[in-house]
Scaffold this active site. Structure first.
Site, short mmCIF file in Angstrom:
data_model
loop_
_atom_site.label_atom_id
_atom_site.label_comp_id
_atom_site.label_asym_id
_atom_site.label_seq_id
_atom_site.Cartn_x
_atom_site.Cartn_y
_atom_site.Cartn_z
N ASP A 36 0.70 -1.34 0.02
CA ASP A 36 0.04 0.19 -0.17
C ASP A 36 0.90 1.28 0.00
O ASP A 36 2.14 1.28 0.00
CB ASP A 36 -1.10 -0.01 1.16
CG ASP A 36 -0.56 -0.12 2.43
OD1 ASP A 36 -1.28 -0.71 3.25
OD2 ASP A 36 0.71 0.45 2.70
N LYS A 58 -3.77 3.23 -1.29
CA LYS A 58 -5.08 3.79 -0.72
C LYS A 58 -5.06 5.33 -0.17
O LYS A 58 -4.32 5.55 0.19
CB LYS A 58 -5.64 3.05 0.52
CG LYS A 58 -6.53 1.67 0.25
CD LYS A 58 -7.13 1.14 1.35
CE LYS A 58 -7.33 -0.18 1.69
NZ LYS A 58 -5.98 -0.78 2.27
N MET A 170 -4.90 8.70 11.48
CA MET A 170 -5.81 9.27 10.23
C MET A 170 -6.73 10.22 10.80
O MET A 170 -7.85 10.37 10.58
CB MET A 170 -6.53 7.82 9.88
CG MET A 170 -5.80 6.91 9.31
SD MET A 170 -6.91 5.28 8.82
CE MET A 170 -7.19 4.50 10.38
N1 SAH Z 1 -1.10 -0.10 10.14
C1 SAH Z 1 -0.39 1.42 10.16
C2 SAH Z 1 -1.57 2.35 10.23
C3 SAH Z 1 -2.40 2.52 8.90
S1 SAH Z 1 -3.53 3.79 8.99
C4 SAH Z 1 0.16 1.27 11.43
O1 SAH Z 1 0.20 0.43 12.25
O2 SAH Z 1 0.92 2.11 11.62
C5 SAH Z 1 -2.62 5.25 8.57
C6 SAH Z 1 -2.45 6.18 9.61
O3 SAH Z 1 -1.16 5.51 10.21
C7 SAH Z 1 -2.04 7.65 8.99
O4 SAH Z 1 -3.13 8.29 8.50
C8 SAH Z 1 -1.25 7.93 10.11
O5 SAH Z 1 -2.27 8.46 11.18
C9 SAH Z 1 -0.66 6.85 10.71
N2 SAH Z 1 0.62 6.73 10.19
C10 SAH Z 1 1.22 5.89 9.57
N3 SAH Z 1 2.74 6.03 9.30
C11 SAH Z 1 3.20 7.08 9.96
C12 SAH Z 1 4.19 7.90 10.15
N4 SAH Z 1 5.20 7.51 9.75
N5 SAH Z 1 3.94 8.86 10.83
C13 SAH Z 1 2.89 9.29 11.67
N6 SAH Z 1 1.91 8.77 11.30
C14 SAH Z 1 1.85 7.60 10.64
#
Ligand code: SAH
Length: 251
Positions: A36, A58, A170
């Site tokens: 993704d 997405k 998010m």
């Molecule tokens: N599975 C992922 C989350 C997916 S939902 C996990 O465990 O981290 C996507 C959300 O994750 C983004 O909208 C943001 O809020 C957060 N996110 C993912 N990577 C990030 C990063 N490097 N820094 C800050 N927020 C992050």
């Protein structure tokens, strides 16, 4: 022909150094990687030169591939005898829809192996020097999703407040609604928070301010996804790690 296996692999928050050894091994050997949009290009660059990479990126409110088509793609490849690495940002089982992909694969008789990743909350905490728990500040931590769909129906009461940390994934686009919702639940307008943008990447930013100023902070600083909102007293502790880079919200 024997079915292939679907490996649901967590790619962590960005920095390739934060991959597990098992994730790194699978990425390096995979003939097929379905990933993704959150997966860092440096991680995709670890793939074999002859590997097939399929993006099912997405974007909020714009799905390149609907989830059921992603599930069908994974299953058909596995049924054709190929091992598939399904690579996701962070951890596959934290807001990653890994559960849905696993259930559909199992229903189709396909074997699934899940490799955990460092979720954004853990990565952001470490990179910004904000402990999610601290014996003096918080002994409860919760992860919630702040995207539009169903936000007003979600019951967050009691998840944020004194002695507890709330991590919102998010939540950038819905920051005004989030601040309103939490204050309506009784959270103090001066409850401290931090916004961590691009955690564990070279362009990381950490912003701090009181809850009531969250909408202004996000707008004035033009915060972009991916970012996390961390709410609670842990965000206001002395923090040498980010002191230099820190931008206090004036409000
Ligand atoms: N599975 C992922 C989350 C997916 S939902 C996990 O465990 O981290 C996507 C959300 O994750 C983004 O909208 C943001 O809020 C957060 N996110 C993912 N990577 C990030 C990063 N490097 N820094 C800050 N927020 C992050």
């Amino acid at each position: 022909m024997q079915n292939g296996t679907i490996f649901l692999v967590g790619a962590g928050p960005g920095d390739p150094d934060l991959l597990t050894l098992r994730a790194a091994r699978l990425i390096k050997n995979a003939p097929l990687i379905v990933h993704d949009g959150l997966v860092d290009p440096a991680i995709l660059a670890m793939a074999r030169s002859d590997a097939q990479l399929i993006s099912v990126a997405k974007k909020r409110s714009k799905h390149t591939l609907p989830q059921d088509e992603i599930n069908a793609l994974l299953i058909s490849e596995a049924k054709a005898g190929r091992d598939v690495v399904r690579l996701k940002g962070g951890d596959p089982f934290v807001f990653g829809r890994g559960g849905e992909e696993m259930e559909d694969a199992h229903a189709a008789g396909v074997r699934v192996e899940t490799v955990p990743g460092i979720s954004a909350a853990n990565g952001a905490a470490a990179a910004s020097g904000i402990p999610l728990t601290h014996r003096d500040s918080a002994s409860i931590v919760s992860f919630v999703a702040g995207q539009c769909k169903g936000l007003s129906d979600q019951d967050w009461s009691g998840l944020a407040g004194v002695g507890r940390t709330l991590v919102i994934y998010m939540g950038v686009k819905t920051a005004p609604l989030i601040a309103e919702k939490l204050m309506a639940d009784g959270l103090a307008p001066d409850m401290p928070l931090a916004v961590v943008e691009n955690a564990c990447r070279p362009e990381m930013r950490v912003l701090r301010g009181p809850l009531a100023a969250l909408p202004d902070l996000v707008e004035a600083e033009a915060v972009q996804s991916p970012a996390l909102i961390i709410i609670g007293e842990v965000t206001a502790r002395p923090n040498a790690a980010i002191a230099a880079a820190l931008q206090e919200c004036a409000a």
